[in-house]
Design a protein around this motif. Structure first.
Motif, PDB file in Angstrom:
ATOM      1  N   LEU A 304       1.421  -1.453   0.100  1.00 17.57           N
ATOM      2  CA  LEU A 304       0.080  -0.037  -0.080  1.00 17.57           C
ATOM      3  C   LEU A 304       0.870   1.002   0.371  1.00 17.57           C
ATOM      4  CD1 LEU A 304      -3.006  -0.176   2.416  1.00 17.57           C
ATOM      5  CD2 LEU A 304      -3.583  -0.197   0.110  1.00 17.57           C
ATOM      6  N   VAL A 305       2.314   0.715   0.929  1.00 21.73           N
ATOM      7  CA  VAL A 305       2.813   2.471   0.865  1.00 21.73           C
ATOM      8  C   VAL A 305       3.269   2.950  -0.229  1.00 21.73           C
ATOM      9  CG1 VAL A 305       5.157   3.442   1.690  1.00 21.73           C
ATOM     10  CG2 VAL A 305       2.727   2.599   3.368  1.00 21.73           C
ATOM     11  N   ALA A 306       4.110   1.433  -1.376  1.00 21.38           N
ATOM     12  CA  ALA A 306       4.541   1.364  -2.173  1.00 21.38           C
ATOM     13  C   ALA A 306       3.987   2.435  -3.477  1.00 21.38           C
ATOM     14  CB  ALA A 306       5.050   0.377  -2.477  1.00 21.38           C
ATOM     15  N   ALA A 307       2.578   1.813  -3.476  1.00 16.94           N
ATOM     16  CA  ALA A 307       1.648   2.278  -4.009  1.00 16.94           C
ATOM     17  C   ALA A 307       1.253   3.510  -4.464  1.00 16.94           C
ATOM     18  CB  ALA A 307       0.486   1.267  -4.143  1.00 16.94           C
ATOM     19  N   THR A 308       1.311   3.501  -2.997  1.00 11.77           N
ATOM     20  CA  THR A 308       0.570   5.003  -2.480  1.00 11.77           C
ATOM     21  C   THR A 308       1.477   6.300  -3.125  1.00 11.77           C
ATOM     22  OG1 THR A 308      -0.480   4.189  -0.853  1.00 11.77           O
ATOM     23  CG2 THR A 308      -0.292   6.718  -0.732  1.00 11.77           C
ATOM     24  N   LYS A 309       2.596   6.291  -3.162  1.00  8.20           N
ATOM     25  CA  LYS A 309       4.145   7.299  -3.143  1.00  8.20           C
ATOM     26  C   LYS A 309       4.072   7.446  -4.855  1.00  8.20           C
ATOM     27  CE  LYS A 309       6.923   6.501   0.554  1.00  8.20           C
ATOM     28  NZ  LYS A 309       8.651   5.832   1.554  1.00  8.20           N
ATOM     29  N   LYS A 310       3.451   6.527  -5.467  1.00  6.40           N
ATOM     30  CA  LYS A 310       3.561   6.141  -6.638  1.00  6.40           C
ATOM     31  C   LYS A 310       2.365   7.288  -7.973  1.00  6.40           C
ATOM     32  CE  LYS A 310       5.816   1.640  -7.481  1.00  6.40           C
ATOM     33  NZ  LYS A 310       5.503   0.665  -8.820  1.00  6.40           N
ATOM     34  N   LEU A 311       1.296   7.645  -6.984  1.00  5.66           N
ATOM     35  CA  LEU A 311       0.453   8.420  -7.296  1.00  5.66           C
ATOM     36  C   LEU A 311       0.897   9.769  -7.329  1.00  5.66           C
ATOM     37  CD1 LEU A 311      -2.421   7.874  -4.982  1.00  5.66           C
ATOM     38  CD2 LEU A 311      -1.794   6.753  -6.579  1.00  5.66           C
ATOM     39  N   LYS A 312       0.609  10.715  -8.711  1.00  8.36           N
ATOM     40  CA  LYS A 312       0.699  11.644  -9.500  1.00  8.36           C
ATOM     41  C   LYS A 312      -0.265  12.538  -8.861  1.00  8.36           C
ATOM     42  CE  LYS A 312       2.120  14.318 -13.762  1.00  8.36           C
ATOM     43  NZ  LYS A 312       2.033  14.060 -15.033  1.00  8.36           N
ATOM     44  N   ALA A 313       0.274  13.410  -8.535  1.00  9.11           N
ATOM     45  CA  ALA A 313      -0.785  14.197  -7.344  1.00  9.11           C
ATOM     46  C   ALA A 313      -0.542  15.991  -8.835  1.00  9.11           C
ATOM     47  CB  ALA A 313      -0.567  14.594  -6.525  1.00  9.11           C
ATOM     48  N   GLY A 314      -1.583  16.946  -8.419  1.00  3.83           N
ATOM     49  CA  GLY A 314      -1.265  17.845 -10.038  1.00  3.83           C
ATOM     50  C   GLY A 314      -2.364  18.642 -10.227  1.00  3.83           C
ATOM     51  N   ASP A 315      -2.410  19.019 -11.698  1.00  7.44           N
ATOM     52  CA  ASP A 315      -3.428  19.994 -11.771  1.00  7.44           C
ATOM     53  C   ASP A 315      -3.983  18.641 -12.365  1.00  7.44           C
ATOM     54  OD1 ASP A 315      -4.996  21.440 -13.736  1.00  7.44           O
ATOM     55  OD2 ASP A 315      -3.837  22.431 -15.079  1.00  7.44           O
ATOM     56  N   PRO A 316      -5.262  18.968 -12.034  1.00  7.00           N
ATOM     57  CA  PRO A 316      -6.357  18.171 -11.972  1.00  7.00           C
ATOM     58  C   PRO A 316      -7.104  17.737 -14.010  1.00  7.00           C
ATOM     59  CG  PRO A 316      -8.079  19.577 -11.527  1.00  7.00           C
ATOM     60  CD  PRO A 316      -5.912  19.800 -11.579  1.00  7.00           C
ATOM     61  N   LYS A 317      -6.384  18.549 -15.329  1.00  7.83           N
ATOM     62  CA  LYS A 317      -7.055  18.703 -16.362  1.00  7.83           C
ATOM     63  C   LYS A 317      -6.020  17.931 -16.839  1.00  7.83           C
ATOM     64  CE  LYS A 317      -7.618  23.910 -15.728  1.00  7.83           C
ATOM     65  NZ  LYS A 317      -7.268  23.639 -14.694  1.00  7.83           N
ATOM     66  N   ASP A 318      -5.031  17.582 -16.242  1.00  9.79           N
ATOM     67  CA  ASP A 318      -3.805  16.687 -16.992  1.00  9.79           C
ATOM     68  C   ASP A 318      -4.275  15.383 -17.108  1.00  9.79           C
ATOM     69  OD1 ASP A 318      -1.530  15.674 -17.220  1.00  9.79           O
ATOM     70  OD2 ASP A 318      -0.001  16.266 -16.135  1.00  9.79           O
ATOM     71  N   LYS A 319      -4.305  14.306 -17.659  1.00  4.34           N
ATOM     72  CA  LYS A 319      -5.198  13.289 -17.826  1.00  4.34           C
ATOM     73  C   LYS A 319      -4.127  12.310 -17.246  1.00  4.34           C
ATOM     74  CE  LYS A 319      -7.645  13.695 -22.546  1.00  4.34           C
ATOM     75  NZ  LYS A 319      -7.331  13.090 -23.451  1.00  4.34           N
ATOM     76  N   SER A 320      -2.725  12.345 -16.706  1.00  2.17           N
ATOM     77  CA  SER A 320      -1.479  11.484 -15.375  1.00  2.17           C
ATOM     78  C   SER A 320      -1.567  11.509 -14.279  1.00  2.17           C
ATOM     79  CB  SER A 320      -0.515  11.184 -16.675  1.00  2.17           C
ATOM     80  OG  SER A 320       0.389  12.589 -15.890  1.00  2.17           O
ATOM     81  N   VAL A 321      -2.902  12.561 -13.742  1.00  2.00           N
ATOM     82  CA  VAL A 321      -2.816  12.924 -12.980  1.00  2.00           C
ATOM     83  C   VAL A 321      -3.836  12.193 -11.798  1.00  2.00           C
ATOM     84  CG1 VAL A 321      -3.653  14.913 -11.087  1.00  2.00           C
ATOM     85  CG2 VAL A 321      -2.030  15.277 -12.459  1.00  2.00           C
ATOM     86  N   PHE A 322      -3.893  11.604 -10.619  1.00  2.00           N
ATOM     87  CA  PHE A 322      -4.467  10.945  -9.847  1.00  2.00           C
ATOM     88  C   PHE A 322      -5.128  11.442  -8.759  1.00  2.00           C
ATOM     89  CE2 PHE A 322      -6.414   8.368  -6.362  1.00  2.00           C
ATOM     90  CZ  PHE A 322      -7.063   7.282  -7.530  1.00  2.00           C
TER      91      PHE A 322
END
Length: 476
Positions: A304-322
């Motif tokens: 869980l920790v490993a997967a959480t650290k991989k989440l991309k944060a940022g501008d929600p208009k960016d399709k790669s942002v979770f």
């Protein structure tokens, strides 16, 4: 692109105003658009119009109600990209998730269109004794009349749909107050409803503040209040008088991961990550409490920790942002304070825990005391806690140790445990082999304890917005 200005809707018609309210882009913090603000008399006018529309709406045939709902399905489908963009901007919801909510909006109206022509009654056998020979009973469902709705910011399309679409299907005129933070989706729905043949006064959508929304709660001419939001709902219920009240007030949803899931942890983690951090955790059934059997606890935590650290944060208009922003800085500051409080009380931050403005890291914690605010209250943000259990009785007790009871999840291969969870968890719904965040728009949805009362889901909302009427006929 968003329009520069949006009207509100009074008795089916758009109304502009010199008074306007800014709607912010939740990521940039800049003004994205403005909406007209109704005057102090708007609620009274809307209720009076709904009362006047009661008879015409009852006379509006099921096929005509269905046609209105089908028109909405068609128009929402054509304006899918516009609706998703508006949602992304006004709610800060990642664009892929926004597109998913538009899909659910369409599905909810489609389900309502189907249900609108099968609101049926039944034939009753009254000949239960010789003295009752020749008596027959029949029931039908009739619309309650004018109803009012108050909706929150987190699903500004689909939570509106879950009130508006059943009301149209049932034949009830309505007055809706959407969240001031995310009104655009509701106003676009109003724009599309205004294209239809609904009787005048069948709907009003008012961008009111709380002060001017009082009549939607207290006016006795309204026959039902449906509210989705926070614990203020109980106060609204107390003020609602004789009308029916439906409340959906959130929760701190728990998920059990049983010992037999060792070979499936990658899948379980994928679902838990989605449930905990989807739309920055701002979901009433977001995964907040994760209880894993001691035999698999460390392995699950590591993944869980490993997967959480991989989440991309940022501008929600960016399709790669979770992970996008929370609705505002005050909300992020509140939850961040709970995280720091839990840490001070002995909790351990496994990842995340930092905040910048209304962007809060996806945060996992363990060893959070059971009396910590982050454990007891609804986090409503990108936060989840982990704790181990030794046996299934303990897991059930941990889930039930909550003032809330909306939905819970359990990952297990044991039919016995699945059935016991259904029997013993004090929840409105139990989801087996998936997260509590699972919802399909035709299923009964609602909670117990502080999570509210009543059920949504199109058919169940229609039942709430109609009442049984009995006819007894004596033959001969």
């Amino acid at each position: 692109m968003l329009k520069k200005n949006y009207p509100y809707y009074l008795a089916n018609r758009p109304v502009t105003s010199k008074d306007t309210m800014d709607v912010l882009d939740k990521y940039s913090g800049k003004v994205a658009t403005r909406v007209a603000v109704p005057d102090a008399k708007a609620a009274e006018k809307a209720i009076a119009a709904a009362v006047k529309a009661t008879a015409p709406m009852r006379a509006f045939k099921p096929w005509a109600r269905q046609a209105v709902l089908q028109h909405c399905v068609e128009r929402f489908s054509k304006r899918r990209d516009e609706l998703a963009e508006a949602l992304c901007i006004e709610a800060g919801k990642p664009i892929k998730d926004a597109a998913g909510e538009v899909t659910r909006l369409i599905e909810t109206f489609r389900i309502a269109a189907e249900e609108s022509v099968r609101i049926n009654g039944e034939t009753l056998n009254l000949e239960l004794a010789g003295r009752l020979d020749g008596y027959h009973g029949y029931t039908k469902r009739v619309p309650l009349g004018p109803v009012s709705f108050i909706t929150p910011f987190n699903f500004p399309l689909n939570l509106v749909a879950h009130k508006v679409a059943p009301a149209i299907a049932a034949g009830c005129p309505f007055v809706l107050k959407p969240s001031e933070k995310t009104p655009i989706g509701a106003l676009i729905i109003g724009e599309i409803l205004a294209e239809t043949d609904l009787p005048r006064g069948a709907f009003s959508i008012l961008t009111l503040d709380g002060r001017h929304a009082t009549p939607l709660v207290e006016d006795e001419r309204l026959k039902l209040l449906s509210f989705t939001g926070g614990q203020i709902g109980w106060d609204l219920k107390a003020r609602a008088g004789h009308k029916k009240v439906t409340l959906e007030l959130g929760g701190n949803a728990a998920c059990i991961v049983d010992a037999d899931q060792a070979a499936k942890l990658d899948h379980v983690v994928q679902r838990l990550i989605f449930g905990a951090f989807y739309q920055s955790g701002q979901s009433c059934i977001g995964v907040q409490r994760i209880y894993a059997h001691a035999d698999i606890y460390e392995a699950l935590k590591r993944k869980l920790v490993a997967a959480t650290k991989k989440l991309k944060a940022g501008d929600p208009k960016d399709k790669s942002v979770f992970l996008g922003p929370m609705i505002d800085e005050a909300a992020a500051e509140r939850l961040h304070g709970w995280i720091l409080e839990a840490k001070k009380a002995g909790g351990k931050i496994l990842c995340g825990g930092k905040r910048k403005g209304n962007m809060l890291d996806a945060t996992l914690m363990e060893n959070v005391p059971t009396d910590a605010t982050a454990n007891r209250k609804e986090a409503f943000g990108p936060f989840a806690l982990l704790a181990p259990f030794r046996n299934f009785d303990e897991a059930v007790a941990m889930v039930n140790d909550s003032d809330y009871g909306l939905q819970a999840g359990i990952f297990t291969d044991s039919l016995t445990h699945a059935m016991r969870a259904w029997d013993e968890l004090e929840q409105g719904g139990v989801v087996v082999n998936d997260i509590p965040s699972f919802r399909v728009d035709n299923m009964p949805y609602g909670g117990v304890k502080l999570s509210g009362l009543g059920r949504e889901g199109v058919r169940y909302a229609i039942e709430d917005m109609t009442e049984l009427r009995l006819m007894v006929m004596r033959q001969g």
